[in-house]
Scaffold this motif. Structure first.
Motif, PDB file in Angstrom:
ATOM      1  N   THR A 194      39.082 -92.178  51.332  1.00 32.30           N
ATOM      2  CA  THR A 194      39.226 -92.328  52.813  1.00 32.30           C
ATOM      3  C   THR A 194      38.175 -92.926  53.311  1.00 32.30           C
ATOM      4  OG1 THR A 194      38.806 -90.118  53.455  1.00 32.30           O
ATOM      5  CG2 THR A 194      41.123 -90.436  53.131  1.00 32.30           C
ATOM      6  N   GLY A 195      37.046 -93.125  53.019  1.00 33.08           N
ATOM      7  CA  GLY A 195      35.778 -93.623  53.567  1.00 33.08           C
ATOM      8  C   GLY A 195      35.213 -92.454  54.520  1.00 33.08           C
ATOM      9  N   ALA A 196      35.612 -91.086  54.387  1.00 37.38           N
ATOM     10  CA  ALA A 196      35.128 -89.988  55.143  1.00 37.38           C
ATOM     11  C   ALA A 196      33.574 -89.876  54.979  1.00 37.38           C
ATOM     12  CB  ALA A 196      35.941 -88.744  55.034  1.00 37.38           C
ATOM     13  N   GLY A 197      33.090 -89.884  53.792  1.00 33.93           N
ATOM     14  CA  GLY A 197      31.710 -89.668  53.367  1.00 33.93           C
ATOM     15  C   GLY A 197      30.914 -90.819  54.028  1.00 33.93           C
ATOM     16  N   GLN A 198      31.381 -91.860  53.869  1.00 37.35           N
ATOM     17  CA  GLN A 198      30.452 -92.897  54.432  1.00 37.35           C
ATOM     18  C   GLN A 198      30.437 -93.076  55.798  1.00 37.35           C
ATOM     19  OE1 GLN A 198      31.837 -96.978  53.209  1.00 37.35           O
ATOM     20  NE2 GLN A 198      30.088 -97.849  54.444  1.00 37.35           N
ATOM     21  N   ALA A 199      31.473 -92.566  56.620  1.00 35.48           N
ATOM     22  CA  ALA A 199      31.713 -92.537  58.069  1.00 35.48           C
ATOM     23  C   ALA A 199      30.607 -91.482  58.466  1.00 35.48           C
ATOM     24  CB  ALA A 199      32.992 -92.149  58.446  1.00 35.48           C
ATOM     25  N   LEU A 200      30.404 -90.363  57.670  1.00 40.07           N
ATOM     26  CA  LEU A 200      29.375 -89.403  58.128  1.00 40.07           C
ATOM     27  C   LEU A 200      28.098 -89.677  58.100  1.00 40.07           C
ATOM     28  CD1 LEU A 200      31.148 -86.402  56.327  1.00 40.07           C
ATOM     29  CD2 LEU A 200      30.682 -86.365  58.685  1.00 40.07           C
ATOM     30  N   VAL A 201      27.732 -90.643  56.982  1.00 41.76           N
ATOM     31  CA  VAL A 201      26.321 -91.027  56.715  1.00 41.76           C
ATOM     32  C   VAL A 201      26.097 -92.253  57.908  1.00 41.76           C
ATOM     33  CG1 VAL A 201      24.898 -92.230  55.364  1.00 41.76           C
ATOM     34  CG2 VAL A 201      26.357 -90.836  54.319  1.00 41.76           C
ATOM     35  N   LYS A 202      27.150 -93.138  58.211  1.00 40.06           N
ATOM     36  CA  LYS A 202      26.956 -94.060  59.116  1.00 40.06           C
ATOM     37  C   LYS A 202      26.666 -93.541  60.507  1.00 40.06           C
ATOM     38  CE  LYS A 202      29.314 -98.174  61.299  1.00 40.06           C
ATOM     39  NZ  LYS A 202      30.575 -98.515  61.863  1.00 40.06           N
ATOM     40  N   ARG A 203      27.388 -92.183  60.864  1.00 41.52           N
ATOM     41  CA  ARG A 203      27.306 -91.902  62.104  1.00 41.52           C
ATOM     42  C   ARG A 203      25.689 -91.008  62.260  1.00 41.52           C
ATOM     43  NH1 ARG A 203      29.619 -88.243  66.390  1.00 41.52           N
ATOM     44  NH2 ARG A 203      27.748 -87.749  67.391  1.00 41.52           N
ATOM     45  N   LEU A 204      25.296 -90.628  61.045  1.00 35.92           N
ATOM     46  CA  LEU A 204      23.747 -90.032  60.915  1.00 35.92           C
ATOM     47  C   LEU A 204      22.780 -91.222  60.999  1.00 35.92           C
ATOM     48  CD1 LEU A 204      21.919 -87.669  60.005  1.00 35.92           C
ATOM     49  CD2 LEU A 204      22.221 -88.648  57.360  1.00 35.92           C
ATOM     50  N   VAL A 205      23.081 -92.215  60.694  1.00 31.85           N
ATOM     51  CA  VAL A 205      22.231 -93.279  60.753  1.00 31.85           C
ATOM     52  C   VAL A 205      22.240 -93.728  62.164  1.00 31.85           C
ATOM     53  CG1 VAL A 205      22.083 -95.863  60.300  1.00 31.85           C
ATOM     54  CG2 VAL A 205      22.293 -94.287  58.334  1.00 31.85           C
ATOM     55  N   GLU A 206      23.515 -93.930  62.788  1.00 30.84           N
ATOM     56  CA  GLU A 206      23.593 -94.379  64.367  1.00 30.84           C
ATOM     57  C   GLU A 206      22.651 -93.679  65.085  1.00 30.84           C
ATOM     58  OE1 GLU A 206      27.694 -94.420  64.879  1.00 30.84           O
ATOM     59  OE2 GLU A 206      27.833 -96.519  63.934  1.00 30.84           O
ATOM     60  N   ASP A 207      22.885 -92.101  64.800  1.00 30.51           N
ATOM     61  CA  ASP A 207      21.932 -91.149  65.891  1.00 30.51           C
ATOM     62  C   ASP A 207      20.733 -91.270  65.483  1.00 30.51           C
ATOM     63  OD1 ASP A 207      24.439 -90.475  66.789  1.00 30.51           O
ATOM     64  OD2 ASP A 207      24.602 -88.500  65.657  1.00 30.51           O
ATOM     65  N   ALA A 208      20.184 -91.526  64.338  1.00 36.53           N
ATOM     66  CA  ALA A 208      18.656 -91.659  64.177  1.00 36.53           C
ATOM     67  C   ALA A 208      18.258 -92.887  64.657  1.00 36.53           C
ATOM     68  CB  ALA A 208      18.445 -91.768  62.496  1.00 36.53           C
ATOM     69  N   ARG A 209      18.768 -93.774  64.719  1.00 36.37           N
ATOM     70  CA  ARG A 209      18.418 -94.924  65.530  1.00 36.37           C
ATOM     71  C   ARG A 209      18.387 -94.799  66.915  1.00 36.37           C
ATOM     72  NH1 ARG A 209      22.006 -99.418  62.069  1.00 36.37           N
ATOM     73  NH2 ARG A 209      20.240-100.009  60.558  1.00 36.37           N
ATOM     74  N   ALA A 210      19.445 -94.280  67.368  1.00 32.37           N
ATOM     75  CA  ALA A 210      19.533 -94.068  69.072  1.00 32.37           C
ATOM     76  C   ALA A 210      18.464 -93.201  69.508  1.00 32.37           C
ATOM     77  CB  ALA A 210      20.964 -93.717  69.324  1.00 32.37           C
ATOM     78  N   GLU A 211      18.147 -91.832  68.748  1.00 30.82           N
ATOM     79  CA  GLU A 211      17.178 -90.979  69.237  1.00 30.82           C
ATOM     80  C   GLU A 211      15.936 -90.908  68.532  1.00 30.82           C
ATOM     81  OE1 GLU A 211      19.290 -86.973  68.306  1.00 30.82           O
ATOM     82  OE2 GLU A 211      21.305 -88.031  69.145  1.00 30.82           O
ATOM     83  N   GLY A 212      15.529 -92.035  67.800  1.00 33.40           N
ATOM     84  CA  GLY A 212      14.411 -92.321  67.193  1.00 33.40           C
ATOM     85  C   GLY A 212      13.693 -91.419  66.087  1.00 33.40           C
TER      86      GLY A 212
END
Length: 98
Positions: free
Chosen positions: A54-72
């Protein structure tokens, strides 16, 4: 891709992202350890059989990457799935510490 609801739970030393797919009872998760304010170790991704493909795993990693970028902070991809996603997405390289 189907609709995903992803929430984040932070503790003092550990945290996780929880994904619910279209309101399903089962949930997928990506867990991490907080090494320092600048570093998170992605240590496990778990996706139930009912959510595979379903793309669930990739969606989790994408969110992790987005948060890492946003929070430094940077991600150390100890989890084999997170590391494989990192290798498949060179545009995410800035979020990782490898």
């Amino acid at each position: 891709m189907s609709e995903f609801e992803i929430t984040r739970e932070d503790g003092e030393t550990k945290g996780r992202y929880v994904l619910i797919h279209d309101g399903a009872e089962a949930e997928a998760e990506l867990t991490y350890s907080i090494l320092s304010p600048q570093t998170r170790i992605a240590d496990h991704t778990g996706v139930p059989d009912a959510m595979r493909g379903t793309g669930a795993g990739q969606a989790l990693v994408k969110r992790l990457v987005e948060d890492a970028r946003a929070e430094g902070w940077k991600i150390v991809p100890l989890c084999p799935f997170v590391n494989a996603q990192r290798a498949m997405h060179p545009e995410w390289a800035d979020a990782f510490n490898v």
